[in-house]
Design an enzyme around this catalytic site. Structure first.
Site, PDB file in Angstrom:
ATOM      1  N   HIS A 205      76.771 -44.723  25.667  1.00 30.35           N
ATOM      2  CA  HIS A 205      77.665 -43.662  26.152  1.00 30.35           C
ATOM      3  C   HIS A 205      78.630 -43.118  25.116  1.00 30.35           C
ATOM      4  O   HIS A 205      79.410 -42.203  25.412  1.00 30.35           O
ATOM      5  CB  HIS A 205      78.457 -44.144  27.375  1.00 30.35           C
TER       6      HIS A 205
HETATM    7  C1  UD1 Z   1      85.701 -43.361  28.461  1.00 24.98           C
HETATM    8  C2  UD1 Z   1      86.553 -43.930  27.318  1.00 24.98           C
HETATM    9  C3  UD1 Z   1      85.712 -44.859  26.458  1.00 24.98           C
HETATM   10  C4  UD1 Z   1      85.056 -45.930  27.303  1.00 24.98           C
HETATM   11  C5  UD1 Z   1      84.304 -45.295  28.470  1.00 24.98           C
HETATM   12  C6  UD1 Z   1      83.835 -46.377  29.374  1.00 24.98           C
HETATM   13  C7  UD1 Z   1      88.305 -42.495  26.393  1.00 24.98           C
HETATM   14  C8  UD1 Z   1      88.681 -41.659  25.246  1.00 24.98           C
HETATM   15  N1  UD1 Z   1      87.012 -42.869  26.453  1.00 24.98           N
HETATM   16  O1  UD1 Z   1      84.656 -42.607  27.890  1.00 24.98           O
HETATM   17  O2  UD1 Z   1      86.533 -45.497  25.512  1.00 24.98           O
HETATM   18  O3  UD1 Z   1      84.169 -46.647  26.502  1.00 24.98           O
HETATM   19  O4  UD1 Z   1      85.184 -44.429  29.212  1.00 24.98           O
HETATM   20  O5  UD1 Z   1      82.896 -45.986  30.279  1.00 24.98           O
HETATM   21  O6  UD1 Z   1      89.135 -42.814  27.193  1.00 24.98           O
HETATM   22  N2  UD1 Z   1      82.138 -38.546  34.209  1.00 24.98           N
HETATM   23  C9  UD1 Z   1      81.629 -38.450  35.465  1.00 24.98           C
HETATM   24  N3  UD1 Z   1      82.136 -39.284  36.420  1.00 24.98           N
HETATM   25  C10 UD1 Z   1      83.106 -40.178  36.182  1.00 24.98           C
HETATM   26  C11 UD1 Z   1      83.628 -40.248  34.893  1.00 24.98           C
HETATM   27  C12 UD1 Z   1      83.132 -39.441  33.903  1.00 24.98           C
HETATM   28  O7  UD1 Z   1      80.750 -37.646  35.735  1.00 24.98           O
HETATM   29  O8  UD1 Z   1      83.505 -40.906  37.101  1.00 24.98           O
HETATM   30  C13 UD1 Z   1      81.569 -37.679  33.159  1.00 24.98           C
HETATM   31  C14 UD1 Z   1      82.312 -36.362  33.031  1.00 24.98           C
HETATM   32  O9  UD1 Z   1      81.375 -35.386  32.771  1.00 24.98           O
HETATM   33  C15 UD1 Z   1      83.172 -36.563  31.790  1.00 24.98           C
HETATM   34  C16 UD1 Z   1      82.323 -37.527  30.961  1.00 24.98           C
HETATM   35  O10 UD1 Z   1      81.642 -38.347  31.915  1.00 24.98           O
HETATM   36  O11 UD1 Z   1      83.439 -35.384  31.161  1.00 24.98           O
HETATM   37  C17 UD1 Z   1      83.125 -38.406  30.040  1.00 24.98           C
HETATM   38  O12 UD1 Z   1      84.175 -39.072  30.709  1.00 24.98           O
HETATM   39  P1  UD1 Z   1      85.504 -39.514  29.895  1.00 24.98           P
HETATM   40  O13 UD1 Z   1      86.364 -40.329  30.770  1.00 24.98           O
HETATM   41  O14 UD1 Z   1      86.083 -38.335  29.212  1.00 24.98           O
HETATM   42  O15 UD1 Z   1      84.969 -40.385  28.730  1.00 24.98           O
HETATM   43  P2  UD1 Z   1      83.887 -41.510  28.730  1.00 24.98           P
HETATM   44  O16 UD1 Z   1      82.747 -41.086  27.884  1.00 24.98           O
HETATM   45  O17 UD1 Z   1      83.612 -41.968  30.106  1.00 24.98           O
HETATM   46  N1  UDP Z   2      79.388 -52.341  33.287  1.00 23.37           N
HETATM   47  C1  UDP Z   2      79.106 -52.257  34.642  1.00 23.37           C
HETATM   48  N2  UDP Z   2      78.052 -51.475  35.035  1.00 23.37           N
HETATM   49  C2  UDP Z   2      77.284 -50.795  34.151  1.00 23.37           C
HETATM   50  C3  UDP Z   2      77.608 -50.871  32.771  1.00 23.37           C
HETATM   51  C4  UDP Z   2      78.673 -51.642  32.384  1.00 23.37           C
HETATM   52  O1  UDP Z   2      79.753 -52.891  35.475  1.00 23.37           O
HETATM   53  O2  UDP Z   2      76.349 -50.128  34.569  1.00 23.37           O
HETATM   54  C5  UDP Z   2      80.535 -53.167  32.883  1.00 23.37           C
HETATM   55  C6  UDP Z   2      80.264 -54.156  31.767  1.00 23.37           C
HETATM   56  O3  UDP Z   2      79.754 -55.368  32.278  1.00 23.37           O
HETATM   57  C7  UDP Z   2      81.650 -54.328  31.166  1.00 23.37           C
HETATM   58  C8  UDP Z   2      82.254 -52.931  31.291  1.00 23.37           C
HETATM   59  O4  UDP Z   2      81.501 -52.285  32.318  1.00 23.37           O
HETATM   60  O5  UDP Z   2      82.410 -55.234  31.951  1.00 23.37           O
HETATM   61  C9  UDP Z   2      82.129 -52.180  29.997  1.00 23.37           C
HETATM   62  O6  UDP Z   2      82.428 -50.842  30.226  1.00 23.37           O
HETATM   63  P1  UDP Z   2      81.862 -49.653  29.341  1.00 23.37           P
HETATM   64  O7  UDP Z   2      80.670 -50.062  28.589  1.00 23.37           O
HETATM   65  O8  UDP Z   2      81.775 -48.474  30.240  1.00 23.37           O
HETATM   66  O9  UDP Z   2      83.105 -49.365  28.374  1.00 23.37           O
HETATM   67  P2  UDP Z   2      83.548 -49.937  26.948  1.00 23.37           P
HETATM   68  O10 UDP Z   2      83.659 -51.403  27.056  1.00 23.37           O
HETATM   69  O11 UDP Z   2      82.543 -49.459  25.954  1.00 23.37           O
HETATM   70  O12 UDP Z   2      84.848 -49.266  26.697  1.00 23.37           O
END
Ligand code: UD1
Ligand code: UDP
Length: 380
Positions: A205
């Site tokens: 992601h």
């Molecule tokens: C965010 C965090 C990242 C973390 C990740 C975990 C920041 C800068 N990034 O990245 O560090 O690793 O979460 O998962 O805070 N979206 C949905 N539904 C949701 C949430 C997001 O559709 O519930 C989509 C939207 O299109 C959005 C995109 O995902 O624009 C990205 O979401 P965003 O929270 O900006 O960043 P992540 O890539 O999720």
């Molecule tokens: N995780 C989850 N479901 C998924 C993928 C990840 O519950 O489908 C959990 C994973 O076990 C860990 C956390 O989400 O506890 C990690 O989150 P993510 O990879 O979104 O973010 P990051 O750690 O990279 O910021």
């Protein structure tokens, strides 16, 4: 003492759940949860409240998605109102997402004490938004709780007062310990028609891996290559799903046999998948740590990690380039290796939340303020 803990994005829930439970066991602590709504889909948010037995958040800010500036600013505006109303003794933030940074800034600008859980981690890559979030949050925190030795070194190098820094272990592993048995009882692998230890688990992601068409094309090459060796289970983050659709790769993806594409999984389901996988391919931060604890080999498609202990003591290998051939060669090497590291990083023992709570409570010599209110005195 009143503590406001902040959650916003998926990796926050499993960190705050054990802390909220540990706070709630203390008679002198009122623990409230603020959810910024940075992640909001049922599968990126609500499911974790249910599975991790978190109560409904006391406040839901509902900020949703947007650019970094928009999300950070919206959280700041909404969180400021909550802090003014609640007058907490301590704001607690975890990890490195935008919600972490936004709420940290608000707390300190209102002169509220700030605790950062997972402090000191550094990838050294300032192009990662998370790295900026970590540096700024740590630089203004009053209590810094550290998961691994490298964090202590970074904070010392950055001149943080040693009295504010506590090596407590990894609170994410507390949740893993709490829900491991539940995950063991799930029959998810069977229901997917898979065999234990005979599939690859994948997540991807990071914007640097999924925000461009040529990168998505490489991910598909990689999946096709992996599927020739063993089935692949891909738990797909909404950012990745959106980009695959946007760049027109859906049909090619759907035609790969032996690939199971799953929506974002609940915590227990994902834990079950991790435990039963042969190897994990990911770019997640937290999954590097969980796979290390579970002793499942992990290939991390990133050029840096802020969690080096997962390499030196754990099962993690960094692959610096999104290159299908390179990753497949690492994959082949890795699954042939018989001996894996057997150690567990220090204090990753399921007791970190209690350690943090004990430290916070021991620092909370509630000092009467002239206006009759009380204030957390962490200078004591
Ligand atoms: C965010 C965090 C990242 C973390 C990740 C975990 C920041 C800068 N990034 O990245 O560090 O690793 O979460 O998962 O805070 N979206 C949905 N539904 C949701 C949430 C997001 O559709 O519930 C989509 C939207 O299109 C959005 C995109 O995902 O624009 C990205 O979401 P965003 O929270 O900006 O960043 P992540 O890539 O999720
Ligand atoms: N995780 C989850 N479901 C998924 C993928 C990840 O519950 O489908 C959990 C994973 O076990 C860990 C956390 O989400 O506890 C990690 O989150 P993510 O990879 O979104 O973010 P990051 O750690 O990279 O910021």
């Amino acid at each position: 003492m009143k503590v406001l803990s902040v959650v916003g994005a998926r990796p926050n829930f499993m960190k705050v759940a054990p802390l909220h439970r540990a706070f709630s066991r203390q008679l002198n602590v009122v623990s409230k949860i603020v959810h910024t709504g940075q992640h909001y889909d049922e599968r990126m948010s609500d499911i974790f409240f249910n599975q991790l037995e978190l109560p409904e958040p006391d406040y839901y800010l509902g900020v949703g998605s947007g650019s970094h500036a928009v999300v950070t600013a919206k959280i700041m505006i909404a969180f400021e109102e909550i802090v003014l109303k609640e007058q907490p003794d301590l704001v607690l933030v975890v990890g490195d997402v935008n919600s972490t940074l936004a709420c940290a800034l608000v707390a300190k600008k209102l002169n509220i004490k700030l605790a950062h859980v997972e402090a000191g981690l550094r990838s050294g890559d300032r192009e990662m938004p998370e790295e900026l979030n970590r540096i700024v949050t740590d630089s203004i925190s009053d209590l810094l709780f550290v998961t691994e030795h490298s964090g202590m070194v970074h904070l010392a190098r950055e001149g943080v007062d040693p009295d504010k820094i506590f090596f407590v272990g990894n609170v994410m592993i507390d949740s893993l310990c709490d829900y491991r048995e539940k995950a063991e009882r799930l029959r998810l692998v069977e229901s997917l028609g898979l065999e234990h230890n005979k599939f690859v688990l994948m997540t991807m992601h990071r914007p640097s891996n999924v925000d461009a068409a040529d990168k998505i094309a490489v991910i598909l090459d990689l999946i096709e290559g992996l599927c020739e060796k063993m089935p692949v289970v891909f738990s797909m983050h909404p950012r990745t799903a959106k980009n695959i659709r946007h760049f027109g790769f859906e049909e090619r993806l759907n035609n790969i046999s032996d690939l199971k594409i799953l929506p974002p999984q609940g915590y227990i389901e994902f834990l079950s998948l991790m435990k039963n996988s042969r190897i994990i391919v990911t770019d997640s931060g937290g999954i590097q740590e969980e796979s290390t604890f579970l002793k499942i080999p992990c290939l991390t498609i990133r050029s840096t990690t802020e969690r080096p202990i997962t390499i030196t003591m754990g099962t993690n290998v960094l692959i610096p380039k999104l290159d299908a051939k390179l990753i497949l060669s690492h994959f082949n090497k890795r699954i042939e290796e018989v001996a894996l590291p057997t150690g567990t990083p220090p204090l990753w023992d399921g007791k970190t939340a209690q350690r943090i709570t004990d430290i916070i409570c021991s620092k909370s010599l509630l000092k009467a303020k002239s206006n009759g209110a009380s204030k957390l005195n962490i200078d004591a």
